[in-house]
Scaffold this motif. Structure first.
Motif, mmCIF file in Angstrom:
data_model
loop_
_atom_site.group_PDB
_atom_site.id
_atom_site.type_symbol
_atom_site.label_atom_id
_atom_site.label_comp_id
_atom_site.label_asym_id
_atom_site.label_seq_id
_atom_site.Cartn_x
_atom_site.Cartn_y
_atom_site.Cartn_z
ATOM 1 N N ILE A 3 136.419 -19.334 19.683
ATOM 2 C CA ILE A 3 134.957 -19.357 19.533
ATOM 3 C C ILE A 3 134.607 -19.622 18.079
ATOM 4 C CG2 ILE A 3 132.826 -18.039 19.781
ATOM 5 C CD1 ILE A 3 134.256 -16.419 21.984
ATOM 6 N N LEU A 4 133.689 -20.551 17.865
ATOM 7 C CA LEU A 4 133.164 -20.826 16.538
ATOM 8 C C LEU A 4 131.796 -20.162 16.420
ATOM 9 C CD1 LEU A 4 133.055 -22.235 13.768
ATOM 10 C CD2 LEU A 4 132.150 -24.268 14.966
ATOM 11 N N ILE A 5 131.639 -19.339 15.406
ATOM 12 C CA ILE A 5 130.353 -18.706 15.098
ATOM 13 C C ILE A 5 129.738 -19.483 13.946
ATOM 14 C CG2 ILE A 5 129.234 -16.647 14.169
ATOM 15 C CD1 ILE A 5 131.616 -15.037 15.297
ATOM 16 N N VAL A 6 128.476 -19.878 14.107
ATOM 17 C CA VAL A 6 127.743 -20.518 13.020
ATOM 18 C C VAL A 6 126.594 -19.577 12.681
ATOM 19 C CG1 VAL A 6 126.621 -22.617 12.186
ATOM 20 C CG2 VAL A 6 128.330 -22.757 14.036
ATOM 21 N N VAL A 27 138.301 -16.079 16.687
ATOM 22 C CA VAL A 27 137.003 -16.434 16.111
ATOM 23 C C VAL A 27 137.163 -17.153 14.780
ATOM 24 C CG1 VAL A 27 134.816 -15.498 15.246
ATOM 25 C CG2 VAL A 27 135.905 -14.463 17.250
ATOM 26 N N SER A 28 136.419 -18.251 14.633
ATOM 27 C CA SER A 28 136.253 -18.950 13.362
ATOM 28 C C SER A 28 134.778 -18.867 13.015
ATOM 29 C CB SER A 28 136.658 -20.419 13.487
ATOM 30 O OG SER A 28 138.003 -20.528 13.857
ATOM 31 N N ARG A 29 134.486 -19.022 11.718
ATOM 32 C CA ARG A 29 133.091 -18.897 11.300
ATOM 33 C C ARG A 29 132.715 -19.978 10.299
ATOM 34 N NH1 ARG A 29 130.444 -14.962 6.991
ATOM 35 N NH2 ARG A 29 128.331 -15.769 7.144
ATOM 36 N N ALA A 30 131.506 -20.485 10.462
ATOM 37 C CA ALA A 30 130.885 -21.385 9.498
ATOM 38 C C ALA A 30 129.555 -20.753 9.094
ATOM 39 C CB ALA A 30 130.655 -22.761 10.108
ATOM 40 N N ASP A 31 129.201 -20.901 7.821
ATOM 41 C CA ASP A 31 127.918 -20.379 7.332
ATOM 42 C C ASP A 31 126.757 -21.330 7.589
ATOM 43 O OD1 ASP A 31 129.152 -18.139 6.250
ATOM 44 O OD2 ASP A 31 129.431 -19.073 4.300
ATOM 45 N N ARG A 32 127.095 -22.599 7.753
ATOM 46 C CA ARG A 32 126.063 -23.642 7.836
ATOM 47 C C ARG A 32 126.449 -24.660 8.906
ATOM 48 N NH1 ARG A 32 123.390 -24.639 2.727
ATOM 49 N NH2 ARG A 32 123.582 -26.849 3.185
ATOM 50 N N ALA A 33 125.469 -25.424 9.354
ATOM 51 C CA ALA A 33 125.710 -26.451 10.368
ATOM 52 C C ALA A 33 126.665 -27.520 9.856
ATOM 53 C CB ALA A 33 124.389 -27.075 10.800
ATOM 54 N N ASP A 34 126.477 -27.984 8.620
ATOM 55 C CA ASP A 34 127.351 -29.037 8.095
ATOM 56 C C ASP A 34 128.793 -28.547 7.965
ATOM 57 O OD1 ASP A 34 126.848 -27.388 5.878
ATOM 58 O OD2 ASP A 34 126.499 -29.046 4.500
ATOM 59 N N VAL A 50 128.778 -20.277 19.122
ATOM 60 C CA VAL A 50 127.612 -19.398 19.033
ATOM 61 C C VAL A 50 126.912 -19.751 17.730
ATOM 62 C CG1 VAL A 50 126.801 -17.017 18.867
ATOM 63 C CG2 VAL A 50 128.790 -17.556 20.292
ATOM 64 N N THR A 51 125.669 -20.187 17.817
ATOM 65 C CA THR A 51 124.957 -20.572 16.605
ATOM 66 C C THR A 51 123.607 -19.891 16.493
ATOM 67 O OG1 THR A 51 124.114 -22.410 15.273
ATOM 68 C CG2 THR A 51 123.927 -22.650 17.654
ATOM 69 N N ASP A 52 123.339 -19.446 15.293
ATOM 70 C CA ASP A 52 122.006 -18.953 14.975
ATOM 71 C C ASP A 52 121.071 -20.151 15.008
ATOM 72 O OD1 ASP A 52 119.886 -17.401 14.156
ATOM 73 O OD2 ASP A 52 120.617 -17.104 12.123
ATOM 74 N N LEU A 53 119.848 -19.962 15.412
ATOM 75 C CA LEU A 53 118.886 -21.065 15.409
ATOM 76 C C LEU A 53 118.299 -21.309 14.033
ATOM 77 C CD1 LEU A 53 116.941 -20.636 18.763
ATOM 78 C CD2 LEU A 53 118.780 -22.239 18.210
ATOM 79 N N ASP A 54 118.338 -20.305 13.180
ATOM 80 C CA ASP A 54 117.744 -20.407 11.849
ATOM 81 C C ASP A 54 118.854 -20.455 10.804
ATOM 82 O OD1 ASP A 54 115.862 -20.441 9.822
ATOM 83 O OD2 ASP A 54 115.587 -18.278 9.819
ATOM 84 N N LEU A 55 119.329 -21.660 10.522
ATOM 85 C CA LEU A 55 120.397 -21.862 9.545
ATOM 86 C C LEU A 55 119.805 -22.458 8.268
ATOM 87 C CD1 LEU A 55 123.027 -23.366 11.994
ATOM 88 C CD2 LEU A 55 123.071 -21.091 10.967
ATOM 89 N N PRO A 56 120.479 -22.308 7.142
ATOM 90 C CA PRO A 56 119.908 -22.783 5.878
ATOM 91 C C PRO A 56 119.831 -24.299 5.751
ATOM 92 C CG PRO A 56 122.063 -21.785 5.512
ATOM 93 C CD PRO A 56 121.713 -21.565 6.941
ATOM 94 N N ASP A 57 120.701 -25.051 6.437
ATOM 95 C CA ASP A 57 120.707 -26.501 6.240
ATOM 96 C C ASP A 57 120.164 -27.291 7.420
ATOM 97 O OD1 ASP A 57 122.906 -25.753 7.780
ATOM 98 O OD2 ASP A 57 124.152 -27.396 7.031
ATOM 99 N N THR A 82 119.216 -15.791 18.041
ATOM 100 C CA THR A 82 118.123 -15.707 17.074
ATOM 101 C C THR A 82 117.468 -14.335 17.083
ATOM 102 O OG1 THR A 82 116.097 -16.780 16.283
ATOM 103 C CG2 THR A 82 116.340 -16.546 18.659
ATOM 104 N N ALA A 83 116.911 -13.990 15.952
ATOM 105 C CA ALA A 83 116.101 -12.774 15.848
ATOM 106 C C ALA A 83 114.644 -13.084 16.160
ATOM 107 C CB ALA A 83 116.223 -12.188 14.447
ATOM 108 N N HIS A 84 114.340 -14.360 16.343
ATOM 109 C CA HIS A 84 112.960 -14.818 16.571
ATOM 110 C C HIS A 84 112.885 -15.571 17.899
ATOM 111 C CE1 HIS A 84 112.355 -13.796 12.378
ATOM 112 N NE2 HIS A 84 113.428 -14.506 12.103
#
Length: 135
Positions: A3-6, A27-34, A50-57, A82-84
């Motif tokens: 699973i990749l967590i973004v 589990v692997s993790r990325a901080d950003r979409a790019d 699994v990706t957050d909808l609100d990413l910095p990039d 998402t939290a929103h």
């Protein structure tokens, strides 16, 4: 399952990792979409994302669309987090980018099984679609 967590929020990412690894997932993790796209282009082959909808990039919808166009991930279920909840896409073609939607704070007791169910549904849909196309 791989699973990749973004997720850019460190505490949320740690909780996701704890819950998923505690259920036996890798589990692997990325901080950003790019970063996620670079990891995949570099050979990472997640079975779920699994990706957050609100990413910095880029927002999670943009990432999900990119993943859907990438040959290595077109078949991989993407779960929006998402939290929103008002950020969930309303248009059906946009909602179709995701196998599931989860609102933070999520239930740590059921989250890993939600991922498993989303993957199973995606697999069954792909099999059904392949049978329909070959008929």
């Amino acid at each position: 399952m791989k699973i990749l967590i973004v997720e850019d929020r460190e505490l949320d990412a740690k909780l996701l990792r704890f819950v998923l690894e505690g259920s036996g997932h890798e589990v692997s993790r990325a901080d950003r979409a790019d970063e996620a796209m670079r990891m995949i282009s570099g050979g990472l082959a997640p079975e779920a994302i699994v990706t957050d909808l609100d990413l910095p990039d880029a927002d999670g919808v943009t990432l999900a669309r990119c993943l859907g166009r990438h040959s290595a991930t077109a078949h991989v279920p993407v779960i929006a987090l998402t939290a929103h909840p008002d950020h969930f896409p309303l248009r059906s073609e946009t909602r179709a980018c995701f196998a599931a939607y989860v609102v933070k704070p999520f239930d740590t007791r059921t989250f890993a099984s939600l991922i498993t169910v989303a993957c199973e549904q995606q697999r069954r849909f792909a099999e059904y679609s392949a049978v329909g196309l070959n008929s």
